[in-house]
Design a protein around this motif. Structure first.
Motif, short mmCIF file in Angstrom:
data_model
loop_
_atom_site.label_atom_id
_atom_site.label_comp_id
_atom_site.label_asym_id
_atom_site.label_seq_id
_atom_site.Cartn_x
_atom_site.Cartn_y
_atom_site.Cartn_z
N HIS A 212 7.84 14.50 11.21
CA HIS A 212 7.27 13.38 11.95
C HIS A 212 5.83 13.70 12.35
CE1 HIS A 212 11.29 11.69 12.15
NE2 HIS A 212 11.73 12.83 12.66
N PRO A 213 4.87 12.86 11.98
CA PRO A 213 3.48 13.09 12.38
C PRO A 213 3.27 12.72 13.84
CG PRO A 213 3.65 11.06 11.14
CD PRO A 213 5.01 11.68 11.11
N VAL A 214 2.14 13.17 14.39
CA VAL A 214 1.82 12.83 15.78
C VAL A 214 1.19 11.44 15.87
CG1 VAL A 214 1.61 15.20 16.54
CG2 VAL A 214 -0.37 14.06 15.54
N ARG A 215 0.57 10.96 14.81
CA ARG A 215 -0.01 9.63 14.78
C ARG A 215 0.15 9.04 13.39
NH1 ARG A 215 0.01 10.22 19.44
NH2 ARG A 215 -1.61 9.82 21.00
N VAL A 216 0.43 7.74 13.34
CA VAL A 216 0.44 6.98 12.09
C VAL A 216 -0.80 6.11 12.11
CG1 VAL A 216 1.68 5.34 10.66
CG2 VAL A 216 2.96 7.05 11.97
N VAL A 217 -1.79 6.46 11.32
CA VAL A 217 -3.05 5.73 11.32
C VAL A 217 -2.90 4.40 10.58
CG1 VAL A 217 -5.51 5.86 10.76
CG2 VAL A 217 -4.27 7.94 11.42
N LEU A 218 -2.36 4.43 9.37
CA LEU A 218 -2.11 3.23 8.58
C LEU A 218 -0.76 3.36 7.90
CD1 LEU A 218 -5.59 2.68 6.84
CD2 LEU A 218 -4.68 1.41 8.78
N MET A 219 -0.09 2.23 7.71
CA MET A 219 1.20 2.22 7.02
C MET A 219 1.54 0.79 6.61
SD MET A 219 4.04 2.61 10.05
CE MET A 219 5.33 2.54 8.82
N PRO A 220 2.43 0.61 5.62
CA PRO A 220 2.84 -0.75 5.22
C PRO A 220 3.57 -1.46 6.36
CG PRO A 220 3.44 0.86 3.55
CD PRO A 220 3.02 1.64 4.75
N VAL A 221 3.40 -2.77 6.43
CA VAL A 221 4.04 -3.60 7.44
C VAL A 221 4.88 -4.66 6.75
CG1 VAL A 221 3.68 -5.12 9.42
CG2 VAL A 221 2.12 -3.19 9.02
N HIS A 222 6.17 -4.70 7.07
CA HIS A 222 7.10 -5.68 6.50
C HIS A 222 7.09 -5.65 4.96
CE1 HIS A 222 7.72 -7.23 10.51
NE2 HIS A 222 6.43 -7.53 10.63
N HIS A 223 7.15 -4.42 4.43
CA HIS A 223 7.20 -4.20 2.98
C HIS A 223 5.98 -4.78 2.26
CE1 HIS A 223 11.31 -2.73 3.37
NE2 HIS A 223 11.56 -3.77 4.13
N ARG A 224 4.90 -4.94 2.97
CA ARG A 224 3.64 -5.34 2.35
C ARG A 224 2.76 -4.10 2.19
NH1 ARG A 224 0.73 -9.62 5.73
NH2 ARG A 224 -0.68 -9.47 3.94
N TYR A 225 2.16 -3.98 1.04
CA TYR A 225 1.36 -2.80 0.72
C TYR A 225 -0.10 -3.23 0.59
CZ TYR A 225 5.90 -0.78 -0.19
OH TYR A 225 7.19 -0.35 -0.07
N PRO A 226 -0.81 -3.29 1.69
CA PRO A 226 -2.21 -3.75 1.62
C PRO A 226 -3.09 -2.72 0.92
CG PRO A 226 -1.70 -2.96 3.83
CD PRO A 226 -0.41 -2.94 3.07
N SER A 227 -4.08 -3.23 0.22
CA SER A 227 -4.96 -2.34 -0.54
C SER A 227 -5.83 -1.48 0.36
CB SER A 227 -5.84 -3.16 -1.49
OG SER A 227 -6.60 -4.11 -0.76
N GLU A 228 -6.05 -1.89 1.61
CA GLU A 228 -6.88 -1.09 2.49
C GLU A 228 -6.18 0.19 2.94
OE1 GLU A 228 -5.07 -4.36 5.14
OE2 GLU A 228 -6.07 -4.24 3.19
N ALA A 229 -4.87 0.29 2.73
CA ALA A 229 -4.14 1.49 3.14
C ALA A 229 -4.08 2.54 2.04
CB ALA A 229 -2.72 1.12 3.58
#
Length: 579
Positions: A212-229
């Protein structure tokens, strides 16, 4: 004969009458009013900017002073594949079955043994390596096996294949392509993978596996994979409070790394960014990429406003990715293209036109990746201001390239070339940074025998003792018993520094009544665990150990076959045996 007047009196004017004066009478002169017009003074400014770095030249090392015979990786990712510090150099190598990288002492030059031990604990291809900026014996690696590993390199170097990592980070579900250490906080590591996750780890947590990381900076939301991530490059600012990234959509974003909040986004209409770099000290961002006409570009941005660029320049029409490197001490920018043989260098300033071209180093051998030596590892006696390590895959060669500025008295320390620079001491801990504290890097002087105190915290005594013993390890012509004793003390200090325990925590302690010689440390490459038995001394003992090992392997294979046969019969399968 009387001489002419114009010959004797040189100051008298000599007037030649024109044809018009002789044929036509003089006309009366009209008196016109004199208009008082303002006098315009034009300020001339040369396009050539006088700089003390205009004579910087690149000096490549000879083959005897390079690393020859290194099987450089054939990976197609746009990474550096090389990392260096004043003690070691690490290079990603090509290997069959899993991934590996090579760690060599920085002064181990010449032909590299093909069977030289490697760090080969990954089950997939290694994509990049990065040394810890505050620990010259700690290195991080990322791989296609979806993990990030933290390795402890012995002070005496890797003497046999290193397969067991100190920490394994298992938060990604796809290959991890980017890793980056925090510039001022200790034990903070950023990782980005092809699962559209950008995670921040504290590698000082207990346990060999951190899930487990200490921070999640970016991640997919609702099974959407944005190109900015899906990131292509990352860069921290000087105190680590901002993070600049380039993504798959070729835009530049400035993030707050603690929360992942996006503060600024650039436009991709005229520039498709590939690499981004914080220009520390000038409060600017630099990006390399391509224009709509597929010309390679460099662009300067204001990190507080990415709507319009400050400076834009097209370079050439090559297709290789441009890697930017910046030296904040000299304010020099180096641009090296993947697959190119040249390295351009510029000087940056806070005033327009912001950037001025200095010179270009050219070579016939193309580079696949590059490593950079920190400023504290440069040779100040020859006025070396930057050093590259060029990975030349076509020759299996790693070539050091020194950027040198000529001076008449190079043996004298040049104050203007070597100001106070970032050292190898952390300004704050990971927990302090996570709480919102920002601090700049701890500066040090490159003057020989100079010492600068840490303004934020005192250096622990264990760390001082460890550095002294580390220096002892590289001395020659010393007694072997003294070396073993020093190495034992070094390893004990290393364990105490990494796993401190209070003196009151003595529960379960038993006095050691047997002073067994088996519980002793030897100078082995992974001197982290005690040796169980001494090595065989004669050929007969070696054969006995070999036969015993073969019997143990045979017994383990039989047990494995029996377990497999039992599992098949329990599941209702019929086992057919040959014959």
């Amino acid at each position: 004969m009387k001489p002419c007047a114009w010959k004797t009196h040189h100051t008298a004017p000599f007037r030649v009458r024109s044809v018009v004066d002789m044929k036509f009478p003089k006309l009366p002169v009209l008196s016109l009013p004199v208009l008082s017009l303002p006098v315009l003074q034009m300020s001339w400014r040369s396009s050539f900017r006088c700089s003390k770095f205009r004579y910087v030249f690149g000096k490549p090392a000879t083959k005897e002073h390079s690393y020859d015979g290194v099987p450089i990786t054939r990976s197609v990712h746009d990474n550096h594949y090389c990392s260096a510090n004043p003690c070691f150099i690490a290079m990603v190598t090509e290997c069959a079955g899993g991934g590996a990288f090579l760690v060599l002492p920085i002064h181990c030059l010449g032909r590299v043994d093909p069977h030289y031990p490697r760090v080969c604990g990954h089950s997939g291809q290694v994509l990049d390596v990065k040394w810890n900026p505050f620990n010259d014996y700690c290195i991080a690696s990322c791989s296609e096996d979806c993990t990030v590993k933290i390795w402890d390199i012995p002070v005496c170097g890797v003497q046999q294949n290193l397969t067991k990592a100190r920490k394994t980070l298992t938060g990604h579900s796809r290959r991890v392509a980017i890793i980056e250490w925090h510039p001022t906080a200790e034990n903070l590591l950023l990782s980005s993978g092809y699962d559209y996750k950008v995670l921040l780890w504290d590698v000082s947590h207990s346990g060999s596996v951190i899930r487990h990381p200490v921070r999640v900076v970016l991640m997919p939301v609702h099974h959407r994979y944005p190109s900015e991530a899906l990131l292509l490059s990352v860069s921290f600012n000087s105190d680590g409070s901002r993070l600049a990234v380039t993504s798959k959509d070729r835009r530049i974003r400035v993030l707050e790394p603690r929360t992942g909040k996006i503060l600024q986004v650039s436009s991709n209409k005229t520039h498709r960014a590939n690499k981004v770099l914080y220009i520390r000290g000038l409060k600017m961002l630099l990006s390399t990429g391509s224009s709509p006409w597929n010309h390679r570009q460099i662009i300067l941005w204001d990190p507080e406003d990415l709507s319009e660029p400050l400076y834009e320049e097209d370079l050439d029409g090559s297709a290789g990715v441009l890697f930017p490197f910046y030296d904040p001490d000299t304010q020099m920018l180096y641009l090296a293209g993947k697959g190119d043989g040249n390295i351009r260098y510029y000087e940056l300033s806070s005033e327009k036109p912001y950037i001025s071209f200095l010179m270009e180093y050219r070579s016939l051998l193309p580079q696949k990746g590059l490593g950079v030596m920190p400023k504290r590892g440069l040779d100040v006696s020859v006025c070396e201001i930057f050093r590259f390590y060029r990975l030349i895959a076509v020759k299996d060669l790693v070539e050091p390239l020194s950027m040198i500025i000529p001076r008449k008295q190079s043996e004298v320390f040049q104050e203007d070339l070597y100001p106070m620079t970032a050292g190898n001491q952390a300004a704050l801990t990971a927990q302090e940074w996570l709480l919102g504290i920002n601090r700049g890097p701890v500066l040090m002087s490159l003057r020989p025998e100079a010492h600068v105190e840490n303004p934020y915290a005192e250096i622990p005594a264990d760390k001082n003792h460890l550095k002294q013993l580390s220096a002892v390890r590289f001395q020659t012509n010393t007694n072997l018993d003294f070396m073993e004793k020093a190495f034992l003390e070094e390893q004990l200090a290393y364990q105490d520094a990494k796993y401190p325990r209070e003196l009151s925590d003595l529960s379960g302690w038993q006095p050691d009544e047997t002073d067994s010689p088996l519980w002793s440390y030897r100078c082995t490459p992974h001197c982290r665990e005690p040796a169980e038995k001494p090595p065989p001394t004669t050929e007969s003992e070696l054969l006995q150990a070999f036969y015993k090992q073969q019997d143990e392997i045979r017994g383990l294979k039989e047990e494995l076959h029996q377990k497999e046969a039992g599992s098949k019969t329990e599941n209702g399968f019929i086992v057919y045996k040959d014959g």
